[in-house]
Scaffold this active site. Structure first.
Site, PDB file in Angstrom:
ATOM      1  N   PRO A   2       0.832  -1.203   0.000  1.00 23.23           N
ATOM      2  CA  PRO A   2       0.000   0.000   0.000  1.00 23.23           C
ATOM      3  C   PRO A   2       0.868   1.254   0.000  1.00 23.23           C
ATOM      4  CG  PRO A   2      -0.831  -1.595   1.571  1.00 23.23           C
ATOM      5  CD  PRO A   2       0.488  -2.122   1.087  1.00 23.23           C
ATOM      6  N   GLU A   3       0.438   2.268  -0.751  1.00 24.83           N
ATOM      7  CA  GLU A   3       1.209   3.497  -0.867  1.00 24.83           C
ATOM      8  C   GLU A   3       0.607   4.584   0.006  1.00 24.83           C
ATOM      9  OE1 GLU A   3       2.507   4.273  -4.871  1.00 24.83           O
ATOM     10  OE2 GLU A   3       2.278   2.168  -5.425  1.00 24.83           O
ATOM     11  N   LYS A  51       4.023   5.959   4.787  1.00 27.14           N
ATOM     12  CA  LYS A  51       3.321   4.679   4.787  1.00 27.14           C
ATOM     13  C   LYS A  51       3.164   4.113   6.196  1.00 27.14           C
ATOM     14  CE  LYS A  51       5.329   3.621   0.266  1.00 27.14           C
ATOM     15  NZ  LYS A  51       6.124   2.634  -0.528  1.00 27.14           N
ATOM     16  N   ASN A 165       5.424   1.817  -5.762  1.00 25.12           N
ATOM     17  CA  ASN A 165       5.741   1.364  -7.114  1.00 25.12           C
ATOM     18  C   ASN A 165       4.783   1.919  -8.174  1.00 25.12           C
ATOM     19  OD1 ASN A 165       7.784  -0.054  -8.375  1.00 25.12           O
ATOM     20  ND2 ASN A 165       6.560  -1.899  -8.612  1.00 25.12           N
ATOM     21  N   ARG A 249      12.652  -3.996  -7.127  1.00 24.28           N
ATOM     22  CA  ARG A 249      11.234  -3.772  -7.355  1.00 24.28           C
ATOM     23  C   ARG A 249      10.954  -3.922  -8.848  1.00 24.28           C
ATOM     24  NH1 ARG A 249       8.960  -0.802  -3.140  1.00 24.28           N
ATOM     25  NH2 ARG A 249       6.959  -1.226  -4.133  1.00 24.28           N
TER      26      ARG A 249
END
Length: 261
Positions: A2-3, A51, A165, A249
């Site tokens: 989650p961002e 976050k 991401n 990533r």
């Protein structure tokens, strides 16, 4: 993972439900907090820092948590069936008269003095969703390592907090930046401003959208679209991993819209 916008919305829901409420029962299911009892204390506020989730509780305590890949907080009314997962995945239960907050699969859960929150979030750069966002500091942080790739620089929470991401990938596409482009060859203020603009818009919308079309399968330009045609030019979207070993990533880009030079 989650961002920042997702975490911000989660904190808003938790704050609306719990702020000002007395905790009548708490149940910690992690070894470090197994004997902790916060019943009788009042939840003062729940705030996001990048976050990270900070639950400030009377008596000068802050319950700090982070979702990472799989964690989540769920809210339930008294008597409502809990649906966040099996019982063995529950890490904490915070019960108040109107709501019960249940934390599932939280990989980070610790209790610190509110006055010492910097011990858990002090390493973070300016929060993109904060009303007091320090734009100049965020730009300086990113530009401090000119040889760093723009992708890694935007993801580094020590530079600025909240980007994940999805935003990193979509911002690079929208600005025509190859993911491996070095910071020194990038308009850093433009990248930061666009990241903040998208995140703030999506906080209001409730979904992560970069295309302006909030429909399944149409919300992103390149993110998670490997092998599909670019929406702008039709070139096949490529994917690869980027970053240091153990911290790689997945990234996505259009080789035509995002040339290497």
């Amino acid at each position: 993972m989650p961002e920042g916008d997702t975490v911000w919305r989660a904190c808003q829901r938790l704050n609306q439900a719990l702020a000002g409420q007395e905790l009548v029962r708490t149940d910690f299911r992690v070894p470090s907090l197994a004997t902790t009892d916060l019943s009788g204390r009042t939840m003062q506020e729940v705030v996001a820092r990048g976050k990270h989730i900070l639950m400030r509780i009377s008596g000068g305590l802050t319950l700090h948590s982070h979702f990472r890949m799989d964690g989540s907080w769920h809210l339930y009314r008294p008597g409502e069936r809990w649906r966040g997962g099996p019982d063995h995945e529950i890490r904490v239960v915070l019960e108040s008269p109107p709501w019960t907050a249940v934390g599932y699969r939280l990989p980070v859960l610790d209790l610190v003095a509110t006055g010492k929150e910097d011990t858990v979030v002090g390493h973070l750069g300016p929060d993109l969703l904060s009303p007091s966002f320090d734009r100049a500091l965020a730009i300086a942080n990113v530009e401090s390592d000119p040889g760093h790739t723009i992708s890694e620089a935007l993801l580094d929470q020590r530079n600025l907090a909240g980007i994940g991401n999805f935003y990193r990938t979509e911002v690079c596409f929208l600005l025509g930046l190859h993911p491996w482009r070095p910071v020194e060859a990038v308009d850093v203020p433009a990248a930061i401003d666009l990241s903040r603009k998208l995140m703030k818009a999506n906080v209001r919308n409730g979904t992560q959208v970069s295309t302006g079309i909030d429909r399944p399968g149409q919300r992103s330009w390149v993110f998670e679209r490997a092998g599909k045609p670019c929406r702008r030019c039709g070139t096949t979207i490529l994917t690869s991993t980027l970053g240091e070993a153990t911290r790689e990533r997945v990234t996505y880009w259009c080789p035509a819209c995002q040339p290497e030079t």
